[in-house]
Design a protein around this motif. Structure first.
Motif, short mmCIF file in Angstrom:
data_model
loop_
_atom_site.label_atom_id
_atom_site.label_comp_id
_atom_site.label_asym_id
_atom_site.label_seq_id
_atom_site.Cartn_x
_atom_site.Cartn_y
_atom_site.Cartn_z
N LYS A 176 0.92 -1.23 0.13
CA LYS A 176 0.06 0.13 -0.02
C LYS A 176 0.73 1.26 0.00
O LYS A 176 0.52 2.21 -0.57
N GLU A 177 1.64 1.07 0.74
CA GLU A 177 2.71 2.43 1.17
C GLU A 177 3.69 2.71 -0.29
O GLU A 177 3.78 3.71 -0.76
N GLU A 178 4.13 1.79 -0.83
CA GLU A 178 4.92 1.59 -2.07
C GLU A 178 4.18 2.26 -3.29
O GLU A 178 4.56 2.93 -3.97
N PHE A 179 2.71 1.62 -3.58
CA PHE A 179 1.69 2.17 -4.50
C PHE A 179 1.62 3.61 -4.13
O PHE A 179 1.68 4.47 -5.06
N ARG A 180 1.25 4.13 -2.95
CA ARG A 180 1.24 5.66 -2.72
C ARG A 180 2.26 6.48 -3.12
O ARG A 180 2.22 7.50 -3.72
N LYS A 181 3.45 5.93 -2.78
CA LYS A 181 4.69 6.53 -2.94
C LYS A 181 4.91 6.70 -4.50
O LYS A 181 5.41 7.81 -5.22
N GLY A 182 4.66 5.70 -5.21
CA GLY A 182 4.75 5.56 -6.53
C GLY A 182 3.81 6.68 -7.27
O GLY A 182 4.11 7.50 -8.27
N VAL A 183 2.74 6.76 -6.71
CA VAL A 183 1.70 7.84 -7.28
C VAL A 183 2.32 9.07 -6.97
O VAL A 183 2.24 9.96 -7.78
N ASN A 184 2.57 9.44 -5.60
CA ASN A 184 3.23 10.66 -5.41
C ASN A 184 4.32 10.99 -6.16
O ASN A 184 4.46 12.33 -6.80
N ASN A 185 5.30 10.19 -6.58
CA ASN A 185 6.55 10.62 -7.26
C ASN A 185 5.95 10.94 -8.64
O ASN A 185 6.74 11.71 -9.34
N TYR A 186 5.01 10.07 -9.15
CA TYR A 186 4.45 10.35 -10.56
C TYR A 186 3.81 11.91 -10.73
O TYR A 186 4.11 12.71 -11.67
N LEU A 187 3.11 12.16 -9.58
CA LEU A 187 2.55 13.35 -9.85
C LEU A 187 3.35 14.55 -9.40
O LEU A 187 3.30 15.75 -10.28
N LYS A 188 4.19 14.36 -8.73
CA LYS A 188 5.37 15.44 -8.43
C LYS A 188 6.14 15.54 -9.57
O LYS A 188 6.64 16.81 -10.06
#
Length: 238
Positions: A186-198
Motif C-alpha cells: 500500500k505504501e509503495e503504491f502510494r509513494k509511486g503515485v506521489n512521485n509520478y504526480l510530483k
C-alpha cells in the motif's frame, strides 16, 4: 452553484461535508496540497454527463439535486462522484494524460481513489462492498460481451475514445488498479503515485510513466503484470 429554481433543494450540508472529507483524504494521500486557487462545484441543467473535472470548477448534472430526502444510496453516490471529480484535480488536471489511449487510466484511477477515500474517511465504510455490487459487476458483464476490449488499446480519434466510456474503462480498470496496492504494498503504491504526480506536475504523461514510477517505488518489474492485465480482453480463467 445551482439555478435558482432548484437552489432551495440543494442539501448543502452533504455537499460541503463530502467535499471537505475528500480534501482531508487526498491532500495527505498525494502529499501535494490542492494545486489550484479555487474550487467551484456547479450544477448544470441538461448536462450530458454525470460530472466533468474542469480545473478548479467541476460541473455536475443537476439530477444530483433531490427535491425530497435522499436515500442513503443516493447520498453515497453523491459522495462518490464528488470524491471522483476532486481526485481528477490531481490525477487528470495537475498531470494530464497525453492521449486518449490512456483515458481508462485517468478514469479508473479516480474511480479507485474515490472509493478508497469514502472507505477510509467518510460515513460510507461499506464503499468497497458497494463497488463490488456496482462497478465490478458492470465490468464482468461488459467483459463477457462480443464487444469487449482490452483495458489499454490504440485510440485514433475522439470518436473512438468516447465509444470506450464503458465497464472496461471504469469498472475493470478500477478493479485492476485495486490489485496494485496488494501486489506492490500500500505504501509503495502510494509513494509511486506521489512521485509520478510530483515529477510530471503541469505536464502530460503516459501509462508507461505511471507504471515506471510504481515499479521503481516498489522495486518491482511490472512489465509482465502490465501485459497480462492491461493488454488482454476477457475474464481471467483457471
Amino acid at each position: 452553484m445551482a439555478r435558482q429554481s432548484l437552489a432551495n433543494y440543494v442539501k448543502t450540508e452533504d455537499w460541503f461535508t463530502f467535499t471537505k472529507q475528500s480534501f482531508e483524504f487526498f491532500q495527505p494521500y498525494f502529499e501535494i496540497d490542492y494545486p489550484f486557487k479555487k474550487y467551484d462545484q456547479i450544477l448544470v441543467p441538461d448536462f450530458n454527463a454525470g460530472a466533468m473535472e474542469n480545473v478548479g470548477a467541476v460541473t455536475f448534472n443537476d439530477s444530483y439535486i433531490s427535491r425530497g430526502k435522499k436515500t442513503q444510496a443516493q447520498r453515497m453516490r453523491l459522495a462518490n462522484v464528488i470524491a471522483h471529480e476532486l481526485a481528477h484535480q490531481w490525477f487528470g488536471n495537475l498531470v494530464t494524460m497525453n492521449w486518449w489511449d490512456d483515458l481508462w487510466l485517468n478514469e479508473s484511477f479516480a474511480t479507485y481513489t474515490a472509493n478508497l477515500a469514502l472507505a477510509e474517511n467518510s460515513e460510507f465504510t461499506t464503499a468497497w462492498e458497494n463497488y463490488y455490487l456496482g462497478a465490478k459487476q458492470w465490468a464482468y458483464h461488459t467483459d463477457q460481451r462480443p464487444t469487449t476490449h482490452a483495458i489499454q488499446l490504440p485510440v485514433n480519434n475522439t470518436d473512438e475514445a468516447f465509444a470506450n466510456f464503458d465497464g472496461i474503462t471504469y469498472g475493470k480498470g478500477g478493479s485492476v488498479l485495486k490489485q496494485l496496492p496488494y501486489y506492490l504494498g500500500k505504501e509503495e503504491f502510494r509513494k509511486g503515485v506521489n512521485n509520478y504526480l510530483k515529477a510530471l506536475s503541469y505536464d502530460n504523461s503516459t501509462l508507461n510513466d505511471f507504471i515506471n514510477h510504481l515499479g521503481k517505488a516498489a522495486d518491482k518489474d511490472l512489465n509482465s503484470w502490465q501485459q497480462h492485465w492491461l493488454y488482454q480482453a476477457g475474464l481471467t480463467t483457471i
